[in-house]
Design a protein around this motif. Structure first.
Motif, PDB file in Angstrom:
ATOM      1  N   THR A 121       0.833  -1.205   0.000  1.00 54.04           N
ATOM      2  CA  THR A 121       0.000   0.000   0.000  1.00 54.04           C
ATOM      3  C   THR A 121       0.867   1.254   0.000  1.00 54.04           C
ATOM      4  OG1 THR A 121      -0.007   0.173   2.403  1.00 54.04           O
ATOM      5  CG2 THR A 121      -1.716  -1.220   1.405  1.00 54.04           C
ATOM      6  N   GLY A 122       0.211   2.387   0.264  1.00 54.72           N
ATOM      7  CA  GLY A 122       0.906   3.665   0.337  1.00 54.72           C
ATOM      8  C   GLY A 122       1.936   3.749   1.440  1.00 54.72           C
ATOM      9  N   VAL A 123       1.916   2.800   2.371  1.00 53.73           N
ATOM     10  CA  VAL A 123       2.925   2.775   3.442  1.00 53.73           C
ATOM     11  C   VAL A 123       4.331   2.769   2.840  1.00 53.73           C
ATOM     12  CG1 VAL A 123       3.892   1.367   5.301  1.00 53.73           C
ATOM     13  CG2 VAL A 123       1.418   1.708   5.151  1.00 53.73           C
ATOM     14  N   ILE A 124       4.463   2.160   1.672  1.00 55.31           N
ATOM     15  CA  ILE A 124       5.774   2.051   1.027  1.00 55.31           C
ATOM     16  C   ILE A 124       6.371   3.418   0.698  1.00 55.31           C
ATOM     17  CG2 ILE A 124       5.092   1.928  -1.417  1.00 55.31           C
ATOM     18  CD1 ILE A 124       7.443  -0.549   0.298  1.00 55.31           C
ATOM     19  N   THR A 125       5.528   4.456   0.650  1.00 56.82           N
ATOM     20  CA  THR A 125       5.997   5.814   0.332  1.00 56.82           C
ATOM     21  C   THR A 125       6.420   6.597   1.571  1.00 56.82           C
ATOM     22  OG1 THR A 125       3.819   6.905   0.520  1.00 56.82           O
ATOM     23  CG2 THR A 125       4.367   5.888  -1.608  1.00 56.82           C
ATOM     24  N   PHE A 126       6.144   6.069   2.773  1.00 50.22           N
ATOM     25  CA  PHE A 126       6.452   6.802   4.002  1.00 50.22           C
ATOM     26  C   PHE A 126       7.957   6.809   4.261  1.00 50.22           C
ATOM     27  CE2 PHE A 126       2.118   5.444   6.036  1.00 50.22           C
ATOM     28  CZ  PHE A 126       1.442   6.100   5.019  1.00 50.22           C
ATOM     29  N   LYS A 127       8.443   7.890   4.830  1.00 55.07           N
ATOM     30  CA  LYS A 127       9.879   8.034   5.072  1.00 55.07           C
ATOM     31  C   LYS A 127      10.419   6.992   6.042  1.00 55.07           C
ATOM     32  CE  LYS A 127      10.078  12.989   4.062  1.00 55.07           C
ATOM     33  NZ  LYS A 127      10.342  14.344   4.610  1.00 55.07           N
ATOM     34  N   ASN A 128       9.573   6.524   6.967  1.00 52.20           N
ATOM     35  CA  ASN A 128      10.027   5.564   7.984  1.00 52.20           C
ATOM     36  C   ASN A 128       9.690   4.122   7.620  1.00 52.20           C
ATOM     37  OD1 ASN A 128       7.285   5.762   8.251  1.00 52.20           O
ATOM     38  ND2 ASN A 128       7.285   5.838  10.503  1.00 52.20           N
ATOM     39  N   ALA A 129       9.400   3.862   6.349  1.00 47.28           N
ATOM     40  CA  ALA A 129       8.918   2.536   5.925  1.00 47.28           C
ATOM     41  C   ALA A 129      10.069   1.581   5.586  1.00 47.28           C
ATOM     42  CB  ALA A 129       7.990   2.693   4.735  1.00 47.28           C
ATOM     43  N   LYS A 130      11.076   1.535   6.430  1.00 39.85           N
ATOM     44  CA  LYS A 130      12.254   0.701   6.135  1.00 39.85           C
ATOM     45  C   LYS A 130      11.897  -0.784   6.044  1.00 39.85           C
ATOM     46  CE  LYS A 130      15.555   3.896   8.247  1.00 39.85           C
ATOM     47  NZ  LYS A 130      16.557   4.096   9.330  1.00 39.85           N
ATOM     48  N   LYS A 131      11.053  -1.252   6.949  1.00 44.11           N
ATOM     49  CA  LYS A 131      10.668  -2.664   6.964  1.00 44.11           C
ATOM     50  C   LYS A 131       9.910  -3.029   5.691  1.00 44.11           C
ATOM     51  CE  LYS A 131       8.239  -6.016   9.900  1.00 44.11           C
ATOM     52  NZ  LYS A 131       7.405  -6.162  11.125  1.00 44.11           N
ATOM     53  N   ALA A 132       8.974  -2.160   5.288  1.00 41.68           N
ATOM     54  CA  ALA A 132       8.196  -2.410   4.072  1.00 41.68           C
ATOM     55  C   ALA A 132       9.083  -2.395   2.836  1.00 41.68           C
ATOM     56  CB  ALA A 132       7.084  -1.375   3.941  1.00 41.68           C
ATOM     57  N   VAL A 133      10.044  -1.487   2.804  1.00 42.54           N
ATOM     58  CA  VAL A 133      10.965  -1.399   1.671  1.00 42.54           C
ATOM     59  C   VAL A 133      11.784  -2.676   1.551  1.00 42.54           C
ATOM     60  CG1 VAL A 133      13.027  -0.236   0.791  1.00 42.54           C
ATOM     61  CG2 VAL A 133      11.083   1.119   1.626  1.00 42.54           C
ATOM     62  N   GLU A 134      12.290  -3.175   2.668  1.00 41.47           N
ATOM     63  CA  GLU A 134      13.081  -4.403   2.638  1.00 41.47           C
ATOM     64  C   GLU A 134      12.225  -5.596   2.213  1.00 41.47           C
ATOM     65  OE1 GLU A 134      16.404  -4.628   2.890  1.00 41.47           O
ATOM     66  OE2 GLU A 134      16.223  -2.437   2.892  1.00 41.47           O
ATOM     67  N   ALA A 135      10.971  -5.615   2.673  1.00 40.24           N
ATOM     68  CA  ALA A 135      10.066  -6.695   2.266  1.00 40.24           C
ATOM     69  C   ALA A 135       9.791  -6.635   0.773  1.00 40.24           C
ATOM     70  CB  ALA A 135       8.760  -6.609   3.048  1.00 40.24           C
TER      71      ALA A 135
END
Length: 261
Positions: free
Chosen positions: A177-191
């Motif tokens: 979702t849009g969470v991937i665009t958040f600055k603190n979304a390191k976990k989502a980015v790695e996933a």
């Protein structure tokens, strides 16, 4: 313009009551070619079917969310099954799953029972499932394995890269979702980095999870392009490639005949 499929939205939500038709028109004009309208209880599932029936680019999923598992009696589950069986624009059972985030949710046993019974409905109707999983990875994974589920998407994925890899090995799709665009979304980015393109789908989960640069506002499917652009950047492909791949993945997963649109 990007070719986009928002594979998870809740246009039935009360936040759209005042301007639903205008929002749907805006979404279509924004370039969204397909949209999956997803139910979360019996009433919203009926509404999802109604919305899909009135808009040729929208399809629907019906199901009872784990937060409503205590309302999933035999009558409600039969109604979900009847809806899915009688409407050809219903393409999945969902969203269903397990949620251990809130203490005031139905009991764990009620949630698991609700999840399992709807998996059975999906199997009977040869439909995929849309899985809601929050703080419940162990039980979700166990149920999916025990039930030998073949077609599932982990929607609004919030797990680790390691968990994503396990679900991919099980043959499932992963949706961000849009969470991937958040600055603190390191976990989502790695996933996201850990998920092969062929297992990837994209969603807004609107009206929630609004992506940057509109975070804080009501979300709708016209914002899916911002998610696609960020996902493309992370995956090292063009936005056009990412949009096309996730579009085709969604069409295949939900068994949608493109010629209808």
């Amino acid at each position: 313009m990007l070719k986009l499929f928002d594979t998870h939205a809740h246009i039935d939500d009360k936040q759209f009551d005042a301007d639903r038709d205008e929002v749907i028109k805006k979404i279509r004009q924004s370039g969204v070619e397909l949209l999956m309208e997803v139910g979360s209880d019996l009433e919203s599932s009926k509404k999802a079917v109604e919305i899909a029936g009135s808009n040729s680019f929208i399809y629907s999923a019906v199901g009872i969310h784990p937060e409503s598992a205590d309302k999933a009696d035999d009558e409600a589950l039969y109604a979900i099954k009847k809806l899915a069986a009688s409407e050809n624009r219903v393409k999945a059972i969902g969203e269903i799953g397990i949620d251990y985030y809130y203490d005031n949710c139905p009991s764990r046993s009620e949630q698991i029972r609700c999840f399992e019974r709807q998996i059975d409905i999906a199997r009977e109707l040869s439909l995929p499932i849309i899985v809601h999983d929050r703080r419940s990875k162990g039980d979700v994974m166990r149920v999916l394995k025990e039930k030998k589920v073949e077609r599932a998407v982990l929607h609004c994925f919030s797990g680790s890269a390691e968990t994503a890899e396990i679900f991919v090995k099980m043959g499932y799709m992963i949706s961000f979702t849009g969470v991937i665009t958040f600055k603190n979304a390191k976990k989502a980015v790695e996933a996201l980095k850990a998920v092969p393109l062929e297992n990837l789908m994209i969603e807004t989960d609107s009206p929630y999870m609004t992506p940057e640069p509109h975070r804080g506002k009501r979300n709708d499917s016209s914002y899916v392009k911002f998610i696609a652009e960020k996902m493309a950047e992370i995956k090292g492909v063009t936005a056009e490639e990412l949009a096309e791949i996730t579009y085709q993945n969604g069409v295949k997963f939900f068994n949608i005949e493109e010629g209808l649109n």
